[in-house]
Design a protein around this motif. Structure first.
Motif, PDB file in Angstrom:
ATOM      1  N   ASP A  57       0.863  -1.179   0.000  1.00  0.00           N
ATOM      2  CA  ASP A  57       0.000   0.000   0.000  1.00  0.00           C
ATOM      3  C   ASP A  57       0.902   1.231   0.000  1.00  0.00           C
ATOM      4  O   ASP A  57       2.131   1.127   0.064  1.00  0.00           O
ATOM      5  CB  ASP A  57      -0.956  -0.009   1.193  1.00  0.00           C
ATOM      6  CG  ASP A  57      -0.233  -0.083   2.529  1.00  0.00           C
ATOM      7  OD1 ASP A  57       0.925   0.391   2.609  1.00  0.00           O
ATOM      8  OD2 ASP A  57      -0.810  -0.603   3.503  1.00  0.00           O
ATOM      9  N   ALA A  58       0.296   2.405  -0.061  1.00  0.00           N
ATOM     10  CA  ALA A  58       1.086   3.624  -0.224  1.00  0.00           C
ATOM     11  C   ALA A  58       2.041   3.836   0.950  1.00  0.00           C
ATOM     12  O   ALA A  58       3.233   4.138   0.762  1.00  0.00           O
ATOM     13  CB  ALA A  58       0.157   4.825  -0.391  1.00  0.00           C
ATOM     14  N   SER A  59       1.569   3.693   2.179  1.00  0.00           N
ATOM     15  CA  SER A  59       2.420   3.964   3.344  1.00  0.00           C
ATOM     16  C   SER A  59       3.559   2.944   3.443  1.00  0.00           C
ATOM     17  O   SER A  59       4.711   3.297   3.763  1.00  0.00           O
ATOM     18  CB  SER A  59       1.584   3.938   4.625  1.00  0.00           C
ATOM     19  OG  SER A  59       0.956   2.671   4.793  1.00  0.00           O
ATOM     20  N   THR A  60       3.262   1.670   3.153  1.00  0.00           N
ATOM     21  CA  THR A  60       4.310   0.653   3.202  1.00  0.00           C
ATOM     22  C   THR A  60       5.353   0.891   2.121  1.00  0.00           C
ATOM     23  O   THR A  60       6.568   0.743   2.353  1.00  0.00           O
ATOM     24  CB  THR A  60       3.695  -0.746   3.029  1.00  0.00           C
ATOM     25  OG1 THR A  60       2.684  -0.948   4.020  1.00  0.00           O
ATOM     26  CG2 THR A  60       4.759  -1.827   3.162  1.00  0.00           C
ATOM     27  N   GLN A  62       6.179   3.773   0.745  1.00  0.00           N
ATOM     28  CA  GLN A  62       6.983   4.930   1.121  1.00  0.00           C
ATOM     29  C   GLN A  62       7.999   4.571   2.194  1.00  0.00           C
ATOM     30  O   GLN A  62       9.169   4.985   2.129  1.00  0.00           O
ATOM     31  CB  GLN A  62       6.065   6.050   1.596  1.00  0.00           C
ATOM     32  CG  GLN A  62       5.232   6.676   0.480  1.00  0.00           C
ATOM     33  CD  GLN A  62       4.196   7.645   1.010  1.00  0.00           C
ATOM     34  OE1 GLN A  62       3.804   7.576   2.172  1.00  0.00           O
ATOM     35  NE2 GLN A  62       3.734   8.538   0.143  1.00  0.00           N
ATOM     36  N   ALA A  63       7.557   3.820   3.201  1.00  0.00           N
ATOM     37  CA  ALA A  63       8.483   3.422   4.268  1.00  0.00           C
ATOM     38  C   ALA A  63       9.598   2.538   3.729  1.00  0.00           C
ATOM     39  O   ALA A  63      10.767   2.665   4.117  1.00  0.00           O
ATOM     40  CB  ALA A  63       7.708   2.704   5.375  1.00  0.00           C
ATOM     41  N   ARG A 129       1.834   7.730  -4.737  1.00  0.00           N
ATOM     42  CA  ARG A 129       0.602   8.430  -4.356  1.00  0.00           C
ATOM     43  C   ARG A 129      -0.319   7.444  -3.626  1.00  0.00           C
ATOM     44  O   ARG A 129      -0.168   6.230  -3.753  1.00  0.00           O
ATOM     45  CB  ARG A 129      -0.118   8.975  -5.598  1.00  0.00           C
ATOM     46  CG  ARG A 129       0.722   9.911  -6.460  1.00  0.00           C
ATOM     47  CD  ARG A 129       0.931  11.255  -5.763  1.00  0.00           C
ATOM     48  NE  ARG A 129       1.647  12.178  -6.641  1.00  0.00           N
ATOM     49  CZ  ARG A 129       2.964  12.311  -6.684  1.00  0.00           C
ATOM     50  NH1 ARG A 129       3.704  11.547  -5.873  1.00  0.00           N
ATOM     51  NH2 ARG A 129       3.533  13.168  -7.495  1.00  0.00           N
ATOM     52  N   SER A 130      -1.272   7.987  -2.896  1.00  0.00           N
ATOM     53  CA  SER A 130      -2.183   7.116  -2.151  1.00  0.00           C
ATOM     54  C   SER A 130      -2.988   6.206  -3.073  1.00  0.00           C
ATOM     55  O   SER A 130      -3.348   5.089  -2.711  1.00  0.00           O
ATOM     56  CB  SER A 130      -3.122   7.959  -1.289  1.00  0.00           C
ATOM     57  OG  SER A 130      -3.883   8.852  -2.104  1.00  0.00           O
ATOM     58  N   VAL A 133       0.429   3.295  -6.482  1.00  0.00           N
ATOM     59  CA  VAL A 133       1.640   2.715  -5.895  1.00  0.00           C
ATOM     60  C   VAL A 133       2.392   1.938  -6.982  1.00  0.00           C
ATOM     61  O   VAL A 133       1.851   0.954  -7.522  1.00  0.00           O
ATOM     62  CB  VAL A 133       1.289   1.782  -4.728  1.00  0.00           C
ATOM     63  CG1 VAL A 133       2.559   1.150  -4.151  1.00  0.00           C
ATOM     64  CG2 VAL A 133       0.534   2.538  -3.647  1.00  0.00           C
TER      65      VAL A 133
END
Length: 440
Positions: A57-60, A62-63, A129-130, A133
């Motif tokens: 997902d987007a947050s994963t 990015q991290a 982006r949200s 990905v």
């Protein structure tokens, strides 16, 4: 076998250290630029492809990309530290080894790979982006981490050899064996040719090839190109200096002579001289690639530095003597002295000066005899070295070795006056204090 002029085919060197370093710089810069470009292009191109790769997902995503970028930058810092460690260690053995071995080439490429991976992750991170990905991009970043990790581990495994005196001696010996086989071909590979001409003609009859520019060292000759030019234009090039010589500004490096009976046009002769001059490579330091004497110089440096009272590491000196013995054994039955470069028809075209057998023996052993005569371990290894070389060398090559064996007896008797130590040191031992050995 007596030293005499010899003919051999031209060979193309693997390139000087400077040329290899330039290629490493170019490859490192390519990895950096490719990482940044790929991080920009791949996510955009991926939007037109079916979904593939690991699920993020987007947050994963990015991290993950942020962690990869930070980790690769940190790892690049460790590579710089490793390079500094190699420099410091190699310089303790001989400052000349830093340039001669080119240990930094692989580290430069690795540094570029790590920074390229970090840039790829950072640029790709800016496009997450949200609702968009780039899964293939993130998957590729993870794959690059695996590639970088394998490369780093491989170089760390080789680092243990680069930071020891024995490892450096083995690295020099390995490269020197190739150089010996190229510059001193075995009798079966030598090229037969007519005897050399008499002394060079007066300067007015030959075009002088001079050094244009700052004083420098001759680091290599483009031998194939020299032979092709000489054969095509039916000329003879006689070098006055050999690879490794220091040449001052406006110093004659060689003379170019036309075939007997020919009266060449002066303008054409000058143009040809410029083309021949372009085949001579100059640089600030010597290279081992076409210079057997320099390889022996490096091995002698390792041995005598290890025997220094400030270091007292005779075992490293023994490891250097192992390599010196092997190289001298390879050289013992080869022709030495001035040599010819022959064309495809076997006709000598280019003549060059070179060291004779006594010169190479002196360079390889004299300083170790002087500085190692007070160490029983080194003296025993030298006795074994002389015994093996004398047994494998023809009668006309033994005089330089016999003279140095007698010098070793005199030096050891003076440096080791105690009867017990002198008796121990007088026993030949290929290991150096490996124990008294009964003759087979």
């Amino acid at each position: 076998m007596t030293d005499s002029d010899r003919a051999r085919p031209a060979f193309r060197s693997r390139g000087t250290h400077r040329a290899r370093q330039n290629r490493s710089h170019a490859l490192a810069l390519f990895f950096v630029a490719a990482g940044a470009l790929l991080g920009w292009v791949l996510p955009r191109w991926e939007r037109h492809l079916p979904e593939a790769g690991l699920t993020f997902d987007a947050s994963t995503a990015q991290a993950t990309l942020a962690a990869i970028a930070g980790g690769m930058i940190t790892l690049a810092g460790f590579v710089v530290t490793a390079i500094t460690l190699v420099v410091q260690t190699v310089q303790t053995m001989s400052p000349r080894l830093v340039a001669a071995l080119g240990h930094f080439s692989s580290y430069l490429v690795l540094f570029g790979l790590l920074i390229g991976t970090a840039l790829f992750a950072l640029v790709a991170l800016s496009q997450v982006r949200s609702d968009d990905v780039p899964r293939v991009t993130v998957t590729l970043a993870v794959g690059l981490v695996l590639v970088d990790a394998v490369t780093v581990l491989s170089l760390l495994a080789s680092l243990r050899h680069a930071v020891t005196g024995g490892g450096l001696a083995r690295a020099v010996g390995e490269r020197l064996r190739t150089v010996v086989d190229q510059t001193y071909p075995a009798a079966a590979q030598a090229v037969s040719g007519p005897p050399p001409p008499p002394a060079p003609a007066p300067p007015g009859e030959g075009e002088a090839i001079r050094r244009r520019g700052h004083p420098a060292l001759i680091v290599a000759l483009d031998e194939p190109r020299l032979v092709r030019l000489a054969a095509r234009h039916d000329i003879h090039v006689r070098f006055l200096h050999t690879v490794g010589d220091f040449v001052g500004s406006d110093t004659a490096v060689a003379h170019l002579y036309p075939a007997p009976g020919r009266h060449p046009d002066e303008a054409r002769q000058r143009r040809l001289a410029r083309r021949v001059a372009a085949c001579v490579r100059f640089g600030p330091g010597r290279s081992i690639e076409q210079d057997t004497a320099y390889g022996l110089r490096l091995l002698a440096d390792i041995a005598i530095r290890a025997l220094s009272p400030a270091i007292n590491d005779p075992t490293t000196a023994i490891e250097a003597l192992d390599q010196i013995e092997d190289v001298l054994l390879r050289l013992a039955d080869r022709a030495h002295g001035p040599y010819w470069l022959a064309d495809e028809a076997g006709r000598p075209r280019v003549s060059c000066p070179a060291q004779h057998w006594p010169d190479l023996v002196s360079l390889a052993l004299d300083e170790t005899l002087l500085y190692g005569s007070a160490n029983p371990q080194t003296v025993r290894r030298l006795h074994a070295l002389f015994d093996r070389l004398l047994a494998a060398t023809a009668d006309d090559r033994r005089a330089p070795l016999a003279e140095r064996r007698e010098a070793l007896h005199r030096l050891a008797a003076t440096a080791l006056p105690d009867p017990l130590l002198n008796a121990v040191a007088a026993q030949p031992d290929p290991q150096g204090l490996g124990g008294i050995r009964e003759p087979p």
